[in-house]
Write an enzyme that holds these catalytic residues in place. Structure first.
Site, PDB file in Angstrom:
ATOM      1  N   ARG A   1     104.924  55.353  45.947  1.00 21.30           N
ATOM      2  CA  ARG A   1     103.853  54.742  46.727  1.00 21.30           C
ATOM      3  C   ARG A   1     102.680  54.513  45.772  1.00 21.30           C
ATOM      4  O   ARG A   1     102.185  55.455  45.147  1.00 21.30           O
ATOM      5  CB  ARG A   1     103.414  55.676  47.845  1.00 21.30           C
TER       6      ARG A   1
ATOM      7  N   HIS B   1      97.386  50.875  54.349  1.00 18.97           N
ATOM      8  CA  HIS B   1      98.396  51.289  55.347  1.00 18.97           C
ATOM      9  C   HIS B   1      99.488  50.236  55.534  1.00 18.97           C
ATOM     10  O   HIS B   1     100.172  50.207  56.557  1.00 18.97           O
ATOM     11  CB  HIS B   1      97.766  51.570  56.734  1.00 18.97           C
TER      12      HIS B   1
ATOM     13  N   HIS C   1      96.969  52.321  63.371  1.00 18.89           N
ATOM     14  CA  HIS C   1      97.461  53.486  62.616  1.00 18.89           C
ATOM     15  C   HIS C   1      96.318  54.496  62.595  1.00 18.89           C
ATOM     16  O   HIS C   1      95.317  54.298  61.903  1.00 18.89           O
ATOM     17  CB  HIS C   1      97.875  53.068  61.197  1.00 18.89           C
ATOM     18  N   LEU C   2      96.458  55.557  63.391  1.00 17.36           N
ATOM     19  CA  LEU C   2      95.374  56.531  63.531  1.00 17.36           C
ATOM     20  C   LEU C   2      95.799  57.871  62.943  1.00 17.36           C
ATOM     21  O   LEU C   2      96.557  58.625  63.564  1.00 17.36           O
ATOM     22  CB  LEU C   2      95.020  56.721  65.014  1.00 17.36           C
ATOM     23  N   GLY C   3      95.363  58.144  61.736  1.00 19.60           N
ATOM     24  CA  GLY C   3      95.602  59.449  61.111  1.00 19.60           C
ATOM     25  C   GLY C   3      94.271  59.927  60.583  1.00 19.60           C
ATOM     26  O   GLY C   3      93.222  59.537  61.115  1.00 19.60           O
TER      27      GLY C   3
ATOM     28  N   GLY D   1      93.106  58.980  57.777  1.00 16.61           N
ATOM     29  CA  GLY D   1      92.633  57.612  57.529  1.00 16.61           C
ATOM     30  C   GLY D   1      93.124  56.766  58.697  1.00 16.61           C
ATOM     31  O   GLY D   1      94.180  57.059  59.253  1.00 16.61           O
TER      32      GLY D   1
ATOM     33  N   ARG E   1      85.521  59.590  57.104  1.00 15.55           N
ATOM     34  CA  ARG E   1      84.882  58.321  56.723  1.00 15.55           C
ATOM     35  C   ARG E   1      84.107  57.744  57.902  1.00 15.55           C
ATOM     36  O   ARG E   1      84.591  57.774  59.037  1.00 15.55           O
ATOM     37  CB  ARG E   1      85.931  57.302  56.267  1.00 15.55           C
TER      38      ARG E   1
ATOM     39  N   CYS F   1      91.676  66.076  64.442  1.00 17.25           N
ATOM     40  CA  CYS F   1      91.633  65.681  65.853  1.00 17.25           C
ATOM     41  C   CYS F   1      92.079  66.816  66.776  1.00 17.25           C
ATOM     42  O   CYS F   1      91.479  67.058  67.827  1.00 17.25           O
ATOM     43  CB  CYS F   1      92.534  64.456  66.028  1.00 17.25           C
ATOM     44  N   ARG F   2      93.133  67.522  66.336  1.00 17.04           N
ATOM     45  CA  ARG F   2      93.662  68.597  67.200  1.00 17.04           C
ATOM     46  C   ARG F   2      92.607  69.697  67.395  1.00 17.04           C
ATOM     47  O   ARG F   2      92.384  70.160  68.511  1.00 17.04           O
ATOM     48  CB  ARG F   2      94.911  69.195  66.552  1.00 17.04           C
TER      49      ARG F   2
ATOM     50  N   GLY G   1      99.327  60.272  62.779  1.00 20.98           N
ATOM     51  CA  GLY G   1      99.281  61.609  63.392  1.00 20.98           C
ATOM     52  C   GLY G   1      98.529  61.647  64.719  1.00 20.98           C
ATOM     53  O   GLY G   1      98.972  62.280  65.678  1.00 20.98           O
TER      54      GLY G   1
ATOM     55  N   GLU H   1     100.233  59.023  67.400  1.00 18.76           N
ATOM     56  CA  GLU H   1     101.527  59.476  67.913  1.00 18.76           C
ATOM     57  C   GLU H   1     101.393  60.685  68.829  1.00 18.76           C
ATOM     58  O   GLU H   1     102.249  60.918  69.681  1.00 18.76           O
ATOM     59  CB  GLU H   1     102.461  59.852  66.740  1.00 18.76           C
TER      60      GLU H   1
ATOM     61  N   GLU I   1     106.838  55.740  56.591  1.00 13.81           N
ATOM     62  CA  GLU I   1     106.571  55.037  55.326  1.00 13.81           C
ATOM     63  C   GLU I   1     107.625  55.368  54.273  1.00 13.81           C
ATOM     64  O   GLU I   1     107.992  54.524  53.464  1.00 13.81           O
ATOM     65  CB  GLU I   1     105.171  55.408  54.825  1.00 13.81           C
TER      66      GLU I   1
HETATM   67  P1  ADP Z   1      97.033  61.263  57.069  1.00 17.93           P
HETATM   68  O1  ADP Z   1      96.129  60.075  57.184  1.00 17.93           O
HETATM   69  O2  ADP Z   1      96.442  62.374  56.253  1.00 17.93           O
HETATM   70  O3  ADP Z   1      98.475  60.908  56.704  1.00 17.93           O
HETATM   71  P2  ADP Z   1      98.212  62.016  59.604  1.00 17.93           P
HETATM   72  O4  ADP Z   1      98.811  60.702  59.981  1.00 17.93           O
HETATM   73  O5  ADP Z   1      99.133  63.129  59.240  1.00 17.93           O
HETATM   74  O6  ADP Z   1      97.072  61.865  58.522  1.00 17.93           O
HETATM   75  O7  ADP Z   1      97.331  62.493  60.861  1.00 17.93           O
HETATM   76  C1  ADP Z   1      96.565  63.651  60.824  1.00 17.93           C
HETATM   77  C2  ADP Z   1      95.758  63.716  62.132  1.00 17.93           C
HETATM   78  O8  ADP Z   1      96.681  63.786  63.234  1.00 17.93           O
HETATM   79  C3  ADP Z   1      94.876  64.955  62.213  1.00 17.93           C
HETATM   80  O9  ADP Z   1      93.594  64.590  62.699  1.00 17.93           O
HETATM   81  C4  ADP Z   1      95.598  65.816  63.243  1.00 17.93           C
HETATM   82  O10 ADP Z   1      94.729  66.649  63.972  1.00 17.93           O
HETATM   83  C5  ADP Z   1      96.190  64.748  64.157  1.00 17.93           C
HETATM   84  N1  ADP Z   1      97.225  65.325  65.008  1.00 17.93           N
HETATM   85  C6  ADP Z   1      98.438  65.792  64.639  1.00 17.93           C
HETATM   86  N2  ADP Z   1      99.077  66.326  65.726  1.00 17.93           N
HETATM   87  C7  ADP Z   1      98.234  66.210  66.774  1.00 17.93           C
HETATM   88  C8  ADP Z   1      98.285  66.583  68.163  1.00 17.93           C
HETATM   89  N3  ADP Z   1      99.338  67.184  68.680  1.00 17.93           N
HETATM   90  N4  ADP Z   1      97.223  66.285  68.953  1.00 17.93           N
HETATM   91  C9  ADP Z   1      96.142  65.667  68.435  1.00 17.93           C
HETATM   92  N5  ADP Z   1      96.014  65.295  67.150  1.00 17.93           N
HETATM   93  C10 ADP Z   1      97.042  65.573  66.327  1.00 17.93           C
END
Ligand code: ADP
Length: 401
Positions: free
Chosen positions: A88, A177, A204-206, A208, A237, A280-281, A327, A330, A382
């Site tokens: 990557r 992404h 795409h919500l992670g 980033g 960010r 987020c969790r 993350g 999903e 990915e």
């Molecule tokens: P990255 O951009 O680092 O690849 P990811 O796609 O792994 O990130 O997403 C990480 C985010 O997903 C974190 O904010 C995490 O808290 C959130 N997340 C993962 N599982 C859950 C869940 N069960 N409920 C809420 N948020 C979650």
């Protein structure tokens, strides 16, 4: 074992890796080397339901890859089935509109993109160089975060600043992404073949986060820009803000421009508002326990995500599919519900029950039947895209050495 590919995601302080076999369909092993370039560097390898950690005395990228090779040497069936290495690489500039077999010319071109990604591309190159010295017999392929967005028109990718900054220095929107968006577009086409002829928006919500509008399998607009700082509010960010804030922060805290930008990229977003976490969790747990600032951070995240979805959707003529991935996308039914509530102007609703019961790690339709815009949760992959690109490129007859 058939057609295994070693996937390398080499960052400035971490190196994630995986072996996928059976044309990318089967995850054989995976792991991460963390805190590289420090005396706390360590590597974790997960294989067959076991997880092994080891310290990396020389915490370099090369040291991590030496450990991976030594592990593979103890598993000759896996080592001997490797057909290539897929990397990557964050930034391919305008030079790479697709993934590419890595040769000396490709290395020079990735180097030429360093001014656009000064932290990320050198780390990617370290992974490539270490793999050439350790797995020199295997062909290597670079898969770029940016290449999927090279289909954007100049109306979308130019910034309204003097055009010489683009002409002379390549300052434009690139987007990121791309490998995730490409996977989702492909998956959606398998599920709903008509989706190629209609408008799709992917969020795409992670940690980033970005949005992408897709038509006919091609990116037509995306929320990230020259760097991943543009667009949505994210974990740390700020996303897009009034650009004069950079000068205002620098002045108030007596910082230089780079340090003021670090405030926007590392101390802002969910973390900056909640003063608790970028995760987020953790914020959902705090919100459920009554923490109002955690709720404010999450609600700001969702409002801005909705605005970004609408913004990229204006480059489409219909919006037939909205997909949540990453993350947060999903896994957080709260965030999905909140974002869709902010999209009522587009007539989009969720099926609340389906949204809540959405099974972890599976594709799921979460909108009511008959709604014009179908809303999906599709887990991204990915690594699979990197494996597929690697196999495709090393199979091409002109690339067989
Ligand atoms: P990255 O951009 O680092 O690849 P990811 O796609 O792994 O990130 O997403 C990480 C985010 O997903 C974190 O904010 C995490 O808290 C959130 N997340 C993962 N599982 C859950 C869940 N069960 N409920 C809420 N948020 C979650």
């Amino acid at each position: 074992m058939k057609e295994a590919v070693l996937i390398i995601n080499s960052g400035s302080s971490s190196l994630k890796f995986a072996v996928l076999s059976h044309a990318g369909e089967k995850l054989v092993m995976q792991g991460v080397a963390d805190r590289l370039n420090s005396n706390q560097a360590e590597i974790t390898i997960n294989y067959a339901q076991t997880s092994k950690k080891a310290a990396l005395v020389d915490g370099s990228h090369q040291a991590a890859l030496i450990q991976i090779k030594q592990w593979l040497e103890q598993k000759p069936d896996i080592l001997n089935s490797l057909t290539g290495v897929g990397h990557r690489i964050v930034h391919g500039g305008e030079r790479f509109t697709d993934s590419a077999l890595i040769d000396e010319q490709a290395i020079q071109q990735i180097k030429a993109c360093i001014p656009l990604a000064p932290l990320h591309n050198p780390a990617g190159l370290k992974g490539i160089e270490a793999c050439f010295s350790l797995f020199g017999h295997l062909p290597q392929v670079a898969v770029f975060d940016t290449s999927f967005h090279q289909t954007l028109s100049n109306v979308e990718y130019l910034y309204p600043i003097p055009i010489r900054y683009y002409r002379d220095h390549g300052l434009r929107k690139y987007g990121f992404h791309g490998t995730s968006f490409r996977y989702i577009s492909r998956k959606l086409t398998q599920l709903e073949p008509e989706s190629t002829n209609s408008g799709v928006v992917v969020a795409h919500l992670g940690n980033g986060a970005s949005t992408c509008a897709i038509f006919n399998g091609q990116s037509v607009d995306t929320s990230m820009g020259l760097t991943p700082l543009e667009g949505m509010m994210m974990g740390t960010r700020s996303g897009s803000v009034d650009p004069t804030l950079v000068a205002a922060i620098a002045q108030r805290d007596q910082l230089n421009t780079d340090d003021a930008l670090t405030v926007l990229s590392k101390e802002s977003g969910l973390l900056g508002i909640s003063e608790l976490s970028n995760d987020c969790r953790t914020l959902e747990e705090a919100m459920n326990a009554g923490d109002e600032r955690a709720k404010l951070a999450l609600d700001m995240f969702c409002t801005r995500a909705a605005k970004n979805i609408v913004s990229v959707a204006t480059s489409l003529t219909t919006l037939s599919h909205l997909v949540f991935t990453g993350g947060i996308g999903e896994n957080s039914n709260y965030v999905r519900q909140n974002i869709v509530q902010n999209l009522s102007i587009l007539g989009i609703q969720l099926d609340t029950k389906e949204n809540i019961k959405c099974p972890r790690g599976q594709t799921h339709l979460i909108s009511p039947a008959q709604q014009r815009t179908k809303v999906w949760v599709i887990p991204t992959n990915e690594e699979l895209m990197i494996a597929l690109d690697t196999i495709k490129l090393i199979r091409q007859p002109e690339n067989v050495v």
